[in-house]
Design an enzyme around this catalytic site. Structure first.
Site, mmCIF file in Angstrom:
data_model
loop_
_atom_site.group_PDB
_atom_site.id
_atom_site.type_symbol
_atom_site.label_atom_id
_atom_site.label_comp_id
_atom_site.label_asym_id
_atom_site.label_seq_id
_atom_site.Cartn_x
_atom_site.Cartn_y
_atom_site.Cartn_z
ATOM 1 N N CYS A 182 -1.969 -2.653 6.869
ATOM 2 C CA CYS A 182 -2.056 -1.358 7.560
ATOM 3 C C CYS A 182 -3.344 -1.280 8.380
ATOM 4 O O CYS A 182 -3.421 -0.518 9.341
ATOM 5 C CB CYS A 182 -1.948 -0.190 6.581
ATOM 6 S SG CYS A 182 -3.162 -0.186 5.254
ATOM 7 N N GLN A 238 -5.567 -0.412 -3.755
ATOM 8 C CA GLN A 238 -6.283 -1.572 -4.308
ATOM 9 C C GLN A 238 -7.160 -1.189 -5.510
ATOM 10 O O GLN A 238 -7.236 -1.930 -6.494
ATOM 11 C CB GLN A 238 -7.131 -2.202 -3.207
ATOM 12 C CG GLN A 238 -7.832 -3.469 -3.655
ATOM 13 C CD GLN A 238 -8.651 -4.094 -2.530
ATOM 14 O OE1 GLN A 238 -8.370 -3.868 -1.359
ATOM 15 N NE2 GLN A 238 -9.647 -4.873 -2.889
ATOM 16 N N HIS A 264 -5.487 -5.807 4.169
ATOM 17 C CA HIS A 264 -4.433 -4.804 4.255
ATOM 18 C C HIS A 264 -3.760 -4.855 5.622
ATOM 19 O O HIS A 264 -4.432 -4.685 6.649
ATOM 20 C CB HIS A 264 -5.026 -3.415 4.031
ATOM 21 C CG HIS A 264 -5.559 -3.206 2.648
ATOM 22 N ND1 HIS A 264 -4.977 -2.335 1.755
ATOM 23 C CD2 HIS A 264 -6.591 -3.787 1.990
ATOM 24 C CE1 HIS A 264 -5.647 -2.371 0.621
ATOM 25 N NE2 HIS A 264 -6.640 -3.243 0.723
ATOM 26 N N CYS A 315 0.857 -1.187 0.000
ATOM 27 C CA CYS A 315 0.000 0.000 0.000
ATOM 28 C C CYS A 315 0.893 1.236 0.000
ATOM 29 O O CYS A 315 1.884 1.318 0.705
ATOM 30 C CB CYS A 315 -0.969 -0.021 1.178
ATOM 31 S SG CYS A 315 -0.552 1.045 2.549
ATOM 32 N N GLU A 316 0.528 2.163 -0.862
ATOM 33 C CA GLU A 316 1.386 3.334 -1.029
ATOM 34 C C GLU A 316 1.253 4.327 0.122
ATOM 35 O O GLU A 316 2.020 5.269 0.209
ATOM 36 C CB GLU A 316 1.110 4.015 -2.368
ATOM 37 C CG GLU A 316 -0.234 4.702 -2.476
ATOM 38 C CD GLU A 316 -0.450 5.310 -3.855
ATOM 39 O OE1 GLU A 316 0.253 4.928 -4.791
ATOM 40 O OE2 GLU A 316 -1.345 6.166 -3.970
ATOM 41 N N HIS A 317 0.284 4.113 0.980
ATOM 42 C CA HIS A 317 0.119 5.053 2.093
ATOM 43 C C HIS A 317 0.992 4.700 3.292
ATOM 44 O O HIS A 317 1.391 5.563 4.057
ATOM 45 C CB HIS A 317 -1.348 5.088 2.535
ATOM 46 C CG HIS A 317 -2.272 5.519 1.441
ATOM 47 N ND1 HIS A 317 -3.449 4.890 1.148
ATOM 48 C CD2 HIS A 317 -2.133 6.516 0.532
ATOM 49 C CE1 HIS A 317 -4.024 5.493 0.120
ATOM 50 N NE2 HIS A 317 -3.245 6.469 -0.279
ATOM 51 N N HIS A 318 1.249 3.405 3.478
ATOM 52 C CA HIS A 318 2.009 2.975 4.661
ATOM 53 C C HIS A 318 3.217 2.113 4.317
ATOM 54 O O HIS A 318 3.977 1.730 5.204
ATOM 55 C CB HIS A 318 1.102 2.165 5.605
ATOM 56 C CG HIS A 318 -0.123 2.911 6.038
ATOM 57 N ND1 HIS A 318 -1.318 2.837 5.366
ATOM 58 C CD2 HIS A 318 -0.327 3.760 7.076
ATOM 59 C CE1 HIS A 318 -2.223 3.615 5.969
ATOM 60 N NE2 HIS A 318 -1.638 4.179 7.012
HETATM 61 ZN ZN ZN Z 1 -2.144 1.413 4.019
#
Ligand code: ZN
Length: 204
Positions: A161, A131, A159, A90-93
């Site tokens: 995260c 996703q 996920h 995931c590109e956020h975490h």
């Molecule tokens: Zn994430």
């Protein structure tokens, strides 16, 4: 509604061997660890190798992945490849998300070698992703190489995260889908795909 135009860019990031490793060493220090202790001496290097592998999809080219495995046929029933395992970040975490992708298409006059579809999935999963975009990119890539009457992609994922940080229940799964052509327009075609996917679904 998002555009149906395929987004199949090949990115060429700068690659300096050891650059990620030296930063990971600083991360270890920042976390209060001793990067010189036995168990961690080679960790920055391993971490770099893992990160480069998990993002190797940036260096893949769709045409090369498919490698001409397109075959002319008269078959015009739905083709479904279910339960394609994938692992992404995931590109956020920068934490993993993983699950299964189901791909269906309605051929026009050609089909694709079945083993190529999981490789197309890997090409997009091995990048920093969300996703929804992963799902859409797989659909658009199949649309682009095959020009079928329609494409459907369903992605079921968990996920880390969410699971590890206690944001959501550990067993909750997220489902996304992307439908193009007749799979978007014709309800009975879409329902056929959905019911075939739901049979024996891991997450049902
Ligand atoms: Zn994430």
């Amino acid at each position: 509604m998002r555009s149906n135009k395929a987004v199949v860019k090949v990115m060429t990031p700068k690659r300096t061997e050891g650059a990620i490793a030296s930063m990971m060493e600083r991360v270890l220090v920042e976390l209060g660890e001793d990067p010189k202790r036995e168990g961690l001496v080679r960790t920055p290097g391993r971490s770099e190798a893992a990160m480069r592998f998990l993002t190797s999809g940036y260096h893949m080219d769709l045409q090369r992945v498919v490698n001409g495995a397109l075959f002319k046929v008269k078959y015009d029933e739905m083709v479904i490849v279910k339960d394609i395992e994938f692992f992404s970040l995931c590109e956020h975490h920068l934490l993993p998300f993983f699950g299964k992708i189901h791909v269906a298409y309605l051929p026009k006059d050609k089909v694709i070698g079945l083993s190529k579809i999981p490789r197309v999935v890997d090409m997009f999963a091995r990048r920093l992703q969300v996703q929804e975009r992963l799902t859409q990119q797989v659909a658009e890539a199949i649309q682009q190489v095959l020009e079928p009457k329609g494409v459907g992609v369903i992605c079921e994922a968990r996920h880390f995260c969410m699971m590890m940080r206690g944001v959501e229940k550990q067993h909750s799964a997220t489902t996304t889908s992307s439908m193009l052509g007749v799979l978007r327009r014709r309800k009975e075609t879409r329902d056929e795909f959905l019911s075939l996917v739901r049979q024996n679904s891991l997450y049902a």
